[in-house]
Design an enzyme around this catalytic site. Structure first.
Site, PDB file in Angstrom:
ATOM      1  N   ILE A 121       0.664  -1.088   0.051  1.00 37.13           N
ATOM      2  CA  ILE A 121       0.510   0.024  -0.128  1.00 37.13           C
ATOM      3  C   ILE A 121       1.110   0.869   0.083  1.00 37.13           C
ATOM      4  CG2 ILE A 121      -1.824   0.970   1.286  1.00 37.13           C
ATOM      5  CD1 ILE A 121      -3.349  -1.659   1.629  1.00 37.13           C
ATOM      6  N   PRO A 122       0.582   1.866  -0.969  1.00 37.58           N
ATOM      7  CA  PRO A 122       1.855   3.028  -1.509  1.00 37.58           C
ATOM      8  C   PRO A 122       1.567   4.341  -0.571  1.00 37.58           C
ATOM      9  CG  PRO A 122       0.341   2.567  -3.095  1.00 37.58           C
ATOM     10  CD  PRO A 122       0.151   1.290  -1.903  1.00 37.58           C
ATOM     11  N   CYS A 123       2.136   4.203   0.868  1.00 39.51           N
ATOM     12  CA  CYS A 123       2.235   5.448   1.083  1.00 39.51           C
ATOM     13  C   CYS A 123       3.207   6.304   1.470  1.00 39.51           C
ATOM     14  CB  CYS A 123       1.842   5.599   2.728  1.00 39.51           C
ATOM     15  SG  CYS A 123       2.524   4.425   3.612  1.00 39.51           S
ATOM     16  N   HIS A 124       4.433   5.552   0.797  1.00 43.75           N
ATOM     17  CA  HIS A 124       5.488   6.910   0.542  1.00 43.75           C
ATOM     18  C   HIS A 124       5.414   7.665  -0.682  1.00 43.75           C
ATOM     19  CE1 HIS A 124       6.054   2.833  -1.806  1.00 43.75           C
ATOM     20  NE2 HIS A 124       6.676   3.518  -2.885  1.00 43.75           N
TER      21      HIS A 124
END
Length: 163
Positions: A121-124
């Site tokens: 889950i690409p919160c970056h």
């Protein structure tokens, strides 16, 4: 209590611990965690394989059974994070606008920070409105590395000059 499994993966940005139950990946973390007594299962092995492909530049999206505990609001934020395209970034303001909830920008940032599925889950990919890197549970240097890696692989350009 459900069975718990773990796979440890070495990556260019440190060791990743992948935790799962019988059916779903529940947590991916850079934090040192005690996984003694836990074995791998097909779900953790699949996640490890897909993360290795990601770091090799061969994978830009993930196809994994995932589940993490959170409120309905957090689930909405986490689902929306998966729509941010590989190799791109979005500001918290743009992200809250995308969610049609500009006034909830701090709550959205807090939900982003509670994401337990690093990289998958690409919160970056969410950055400050001024373009600066802000908040990442895996430390900002890892966030920078992930963004540079994705931009390089996707040919979106570089964030920094390399000599």
């Amino acid at each position: 209590m459900a069975n718990q499994y773990c796979t440890i993966v070495d990556s260019p940005i440190g060791e990743l611990s992948i935790f799962a139950d019988d059916d779903f990946v529940n947590k991916i973390t850079f934090k040192k965690t005690d996984a003694s007594g836990l074995t791998e299962n097909k779900v953790t092995k699949l996640a490890g394989l897909q993360l290795a492909e990601y770091f090799e530049g061969k994978r830009q999206s993930f196809n994994l059974p995932i589940s993490q505990s959170g409120t309905d609001f957090q689930q909405i934020v986490w689902q929306e994070l998966t729509t941010i395209k590989y190799g791109t970034t979005i500001s918290y303001l743009q992200f809250s606008t995308q969610l049609n909830n500009v006034l909830a920008i701090r709550a959205i940032a807090a939900a982003n920070g509670k994401n337990d599925l690093a990289i998958i889950i690409p919160c970056h990919r969410v950055i400050g409105s001024n373009g600066k890197l802000v908040g990442y549970a895996g430390e900002l240097w890892r966030k920078q590395w992930l963004l540079d890696h994705e931009r390089e692989i996707s040919q979106q350009g570089q964030m920094t000059l390399r000599f």
